[in-house]
Design a protein around this motif. Structure first.
Motif, PDB file in Angstrom:
ATOM      1  N   HIS A   1      14.108  64.223  14.401  1.00  0.00           N
ATOM      2  CA  HIS A   1      12.676  64.211  14.285  1.00  0.00           C
ATOM      3  C   HIS A   1      11.606  64.954  14.128  1.00  0.00           C
ATOM      4  O   HIS A   1      10.833  65.365  13.263  1.00  0.00           O
ATOM      5  CB  HIS A   1      12.455  64.064  15.623  1.00  0.00           C
TER       6      HIS A   1
ATOM      7  N   LYS B   1      11.683  66.186  10.022  1.00  0.00           N
ATOM      8  CA  LYS B   1      10.456  65.575   8.628  1.00  0.00           C
ATOM      9  C   LYS B   1       9.601  66.511   8.453  1.00  0.00           C
ATOM     10  O   LYS B   1       8.054  66.622   7.749  1.00  0.00           O
ATOM     11  CB  LYS B   1       9.540  64.896   9.922  1.00  0.00           C
TER      12      LYS B   1
ATOM     13  N   VAL C   1      18.506  56.746  10.431  1.00  0.00           N
ATOM     14  CA  VAL C   1      17.469  57.200   9.495  1.00  0.00           C
ATOM     15  C   VAL C   1      15.879  56.975   9.535  1.00  0.00           C
ATOM     16  O   VAL C   1      15.588  58.133   9.317  1.00  0.00           O
ATOM     17  CB  VAL C   1      18.103  56.214   8.172  1.00  0.00           C
ATOM     18  N   LYS C   2      15.964  55.848  10.314  1.00  0.00           N
ATOM     19  CA  LYS C   2      14.021  55.860  10.306  1.00  0.00           C
ATOM     20  C   LYS C   2      13.763  57.176  11.362  1.00  0.00           C
ATOM     21  O   LYS C   2      12.480  57.588  10.978  1.00  0.00           O
ATOM     22  CB  LYS C   2      13.696  54.238  10.864  1.00  0.00           C
TER      23      LYS C   2
ATOM     24  N   GLU D   1      13.641  59.984   8.687  1.00  0.00           N
ATOM     25  CA  GLU D   1      13.466  59.973   7.119  1.00  0.00           C
ATOM     26  C   GLU D   1      13.386  60.889   6.045  1.00  0.00           C
ATOM     27  O   GLU D   1      12.741  61.243   5.642  1.00  0.00           O
ATOM     28  CB  GLU D   1      11.685  59.750   7.756  1.00  0.00           C
TER      29      GLU D   1
ATOM     30  N   ASP E   1      15.628  62.472   2.942  1.00  0.00           N
ATOM     31  CA  ASP E   1      15.201  62.041   1.324  1.00  0.00           C
ATOM     32  C   ASP E   1      16.917  61.526   0.706  1.00  0.00           C
ATOM     33  O   ASP E   1      16.592  60.584   0.271  1.00  0.00           O
ATOM     34  CB  ASP E   1      15.344  63.737   0.156  1.00  0.00           C
TER      35      ASP E   1
ATOM     36  N   LEU F   1      18.251  49.567   4.635  1.00  0.00           N
ATOM     37  CA  LEU F   1      17.164  50.312   4.920  1.00  0.00           C
ATOM     38  C   LEU F   1      16.634  49.652   3.353  1.00  0.00           C
ATOM     39  O   LEU F   1      17.055  50.269   2.460  1.00  0.00           O
ATOM     40  CB  LEU F   1      17.934  51.637   4.686  1.00  0.00           C
TER      41      LEU F   1
ATOM     42  N   ASP G   1      13.971  50.916   1.985  1.00  0.00           N
ATOM     43  CA  ASP G   1      13.696  52.282   0.948  1.00  0.00           C
ATOM     44  C   ASP G   1      14.743  52.850   0.910  1.00  0.00           C
ATOM     45  O   ASP G   1      14.245  53.612  -0.028  1.00  0.00           O
ATOM     46  CB  ASP G   1      12.720  52.854   1.850  1.00  0.00           C
ATOM     47  N   TYR G   2      16.341  52.666   0.824  1.00  0.00           N
ATOM     48  CA  TYR G   2      16.492  53.581   0.131  1.00  0.00           C
ATOM     49  C   TYR G   2      17.900  52.736  -0.788  1.00  0.00           C
ATOM     50  O   TYR G   2      17.976  51.327  -0.667  1.00  0.00           O
ATOM     51  CB  TYR G   2      17.730  54.612   1.551  1.00  0.00           C
TER      52      TYR G   2
ATOM     53  N   ASN H   1      15.798  58.106  -1.010  1.00  0.00           N
ATOM     54  CA  ASN H   1      15.031  57.158  -1.355  1.00  0.00           C
ATOM     55  C   ASN H   1      14.499  57.052  -2.504  1.00  0.00           C
ATOM     56  O   ASN H   1      14.054  57.594  -3.841  1.00  0.00           O
ATOM     57  CB  ASN H   1      14.398  58.123  -0.152  1.00  0.00           C
TER      58      ASN H   1
END
Length: 722
Positions: free
Chosen positions: A547, A550, A578-579, A582, A584, A624, A626-627, A643
């Motif tokens: 966490h 980020k 991964v969520k 987040e 790169d 995922l 976004d990946y 990402n």
């Protein structure tokens, strides 16, 4: 003057003679009183066998009662006189001096059962248990011997074997033990709670025949915690009235348990013959009891030679060995003094592995990819993914210590471990300067090696990258922020790797060129099995670390090491992690086989094929949106997932503009201006992009094949392609 000297000598002789007379009379009266008290506690026949006229031995030194016409010889280990028979038909009380405070051995009894209580990690403790049990069974036929896995026991089962069914049972405790560990948690909980519970009788385990602790540990933890917490279990066994021997403490990293096989078997066999532990260790002084508890009256001390077992009168010199502190004396408070992390023995071991050690807790080592690119034979996966010049990269660590003992550790756990920093702390400037000097010294040795040009050598002598991933946990170093700042001030980029066990330290980091977190498992149970963390709250620390990623100023990366049979599944659970952070980028790499040792559980069967790694990445990306897979380096069995914010119309922007990062860092340092990873990212060359013909190998270099068949096959495929 001569007469005065003679008179003084005469007076001294009179004084010594008088003192000796008083001493021998005191010894005689004390022995007489002890024997009378013993007869009162352990009454025998109306007529005692040992007459008052012979205070220090039985009547004829045979061990038989004085009334017996034909004395029968009993086992040597029994009997109050130490001669093999009881005086007057009862066992005279026997006392043992051990570490200051003495304990009375129980009346004569028989070992009815032997329980081998083992707890094994890699199989060494269980193997030793099987060998000892098999050997002793051959010489003690008819005696029940049971083998129990302590790790699988519930607290109710522990209580049952020790309290309900522990009478006349000898416990042989063979355990792999490491500090701050939840191994054999139920066993530890039972003893820790019982030892401090006022409702639990402190003589509850007196009925047991005793315990023989055999502990396999790791000396790199330090002498103060070596073989904990099994030592604590043994101490608490004594505090509950049980008799135990001294520990067998085996350094499982450097010693073979088989070397202790003979001594262990001999001690167990003698204890079975004696009926109980013959010379129990007393915990009264060891465990920090008060001075009042430690003080004993004279009758509780046994002077050397002053027993029914021996007729010798003690030496005057031996009196000092039994002198106890008075209650007015105050024990000094123990304070922990910081010591150096590396012992001489550990320094020698690491130096043999090719480390250049810096200061008291840091090191640098030349990477094989540094050598490869220096010879024009290709760079590492960081060269393909991020544009690192491998021959200008320094692999180092400011902390050789780690908070995990991962099953795939490529150092086979020869480095120290700990949950917090407890060592001497070296200056950051001294460490960076020492690392650069050590790196240059190792590079210089490659001068003249085939393929090394003078131009490449000049570049290699001036590194511009620092991979803080050598070994250990770099973020444990208390002055890591200053260390990173000094690196950047020298124009070196930073690749900082952490095991996600120090979330608070992550929050205080300055900007990092690229920050890594190792994600070796997707669930709490898997992480415990693979990383074997020392922190009890390892899962909470792990999640909080992700966490906190980020908030890192710079590029962030998840680093997954796939181990066949351990974590090669649950792609959807990895996607959930991964969520949480987040990142790169996500690096997914197959585990590297590093040989076999006592602590390496892996074989080549655990190493996945590159195609399997790619398939796993595709499964992750399906969860995922976004990946996507952006790059690969087949030679290293490694794949990069990125990402989509790093995706361009023509490809990907995964490479780093190192000069731009340095500018951004200087601005942050001057006025606190934050930046993101995109601010210093540039286009990835086509040969490094996933799906390219080169599969991540730089075409400007020549790949070296050790296997001639593979080389011929590669050339044939290249010919077909052309």
């Amino acid at each position: 003057m001569g007469k005065g000297v003679d008179k003084a000598i005469f007076n001294l002789g009179i004084g010594v003679a008088f003192g000796a007379a008083v001493y021998f009379i005191t010894v005689y009266l004390r022995e007489r009183r002890n024997r009378l008290e013993s007869q009162a506690l352990f009454p025998g026949p109306a007529t005692p066998c040992c007459q008052d006229e012979q205070p220090l031995s039985c009547s004829d030194n045979t061990g038989a009662c004085c009334q017996d016409e034909t004395p029968e010889k009993a086992p040597e280990s029994s009997g109050g006189c130490g001669t093999g028979s009881c005086c007057g038909g009862s066992s005279a009380p026997k006392k043992t001096v051990r570490k200051g405070k003495m304990r009375k051995a129980p009346k004569e009894k028989l070992v009815e059962k032997v329980i081998f209580l083992y707890a094994s990690r890699s199989g060494a403790a269980e193997k030793l248990t099987d060998e000892v049990k098999e050997y002793l069974s051959a010489f003690n036929q008819g005696l029940e011997m049971v083998k129990i896995d302590a790790q699988e026991m519930s607290i109710q089962q522990v209580e049952e074997i020790f309290c309900d069914k522990g009478r006349n049972t000898l416990f042989v405790f063979i355990c792999a033990s490491y500090p701050d560990d939840e191994f054999v948690d139920n066993l530890k909980s039972f003893f820790s709670e019982s030892a401090t519970d006022w409702r639990f009788s402190k003589s509850e385990l007196k009925k047991c025949a005793g315990m023989i602790p055999i502990i396999l540990g790791d000396s790199t933890f330090g002498d103060d915690v070596f073989c904990e917490p099994a030592r604590t279990i043994a101490r608490q066994f004594s505090l509950l009235g049980g008799l135990r021997t001294n520990h067998f403490e085996i350094d499982n990293l450097k010693e073979k348990p088989d070397a202790y096989f003979k001594d262990i078997c001999q001690l167990i066999d003698e204890t079975i013959g004696n009926g109980c532990v013959e010379e129990p260790v007393d915990e009264g002084v060891e465990t920090g009891s008060s001075d009042e508890e430690a003080l004993e009256s004279d009758e509780d001390l046994e002077l050397p030679g002053n027993s029914c077992k021996s007729g010798n009168v003690p030496d005057l010199e031996d009196i000092a060995n039994v002198v106890r502190p008075t209650s007015s004396q105050v024990r000094p408070r123990r304070t922990r003094v910081a010591k150096e992390m590396l012992s001489d023995k550990l320094r020698g071991a690491l130096s043999k592995q090719g480390y250049h050690l810096v200061g008291s807790h840091s090191g640098v080592k030349i990477c094989r990819w540094t050598k490869a690119q220096l010879r024009g034979r290709g760079g590492c996966y960081k060269h393909s993914f991020y544009g690192i010049e491998s021959h200008r990269c320094m692999e180092a660590t400011p902390s050789l210590a780690c908070a995990n003992k991962c099953v795939f550790c490529w150092r086979h756990h020869t480095n120290p471990v700990g949950t917090s920093w407890r060592w001497v702390t070296d200056e950051p400037k001294m460490l960076v300067d020492g690392m650069l000097a050590g790196h240059r010294g190792m590079v210089k040795q490659l001068r003249g090696v085939p393929g090394v040009t003078s131009e490449k050598m000049v570049e290699a002598m001036n590194p511009v990258h620092c991979a803080l991933s050598l070994v250990g946990e770099p973020i444990m170093y208390p002055r890591i922020a200053e260390f990173l700042d000094y690196l950047h001030s020298h124009g070196l980029s930073s690749y900082l790797v952490t095991n996600a066990q120090f979330p608070d330290e992550i929050k205080t980091l300055p900007p990092v060129t690229q920050f890594y977190t190792s994600i070796d498992a997707s669930t709490q149970a898997e992480l415990k099995a693979i990383d074997r963390p020392l922190h009890k709250d390892f899962w909470e620390r792990f999640q909080q670390s992700l966490h906190n990623m980020k908030d890192i100023c710079g590029r962030t990366v998840y680093r997954l090491t796939l181990v066949g049979g351990f974590n090669f599944f649950d792609a959807d659970n990895y996607a959930e992690l991964v969520k949480l952070g987040e990142p790169d980028f996500i690096e997914v790499k197959g585990v590297t086989y590093c040989g076999t040792s006592n602590n390496a559980e892996l074989t080549m069967k655990n190493v996945p094929w590159h195609e399997e790694v790619v398939e796993f990445c595709e499964q992750m990306c399906s969860h995922l949106p976004d990946y996507s897979i952006s790059c690969e380096h087949e030679h290293s069995n490694c794949v990069l997932i990125s990402n989509h914010k790093y995706k361009t119309e023509t490809g990907w922007k995964t490479w780093i503009d190192y000069h731009r990062f340095q500018q951004l860092y200087d601005e942050w340092k001057e006025n606190g201006t934050k930046f993101t990873g995109l601010d210093y990212s540039i286009e990835t060359p086509s040969w490094a992009v996933y799906g390219s013909e080169e599969r991540g190998f730089d075409p400007s270099m020549k790949r070296h094949y050790r296997n001639k068949k593979k080389e011929a096959k590669a050339k044939a495929m290249a010919g077909e392609g052309s």
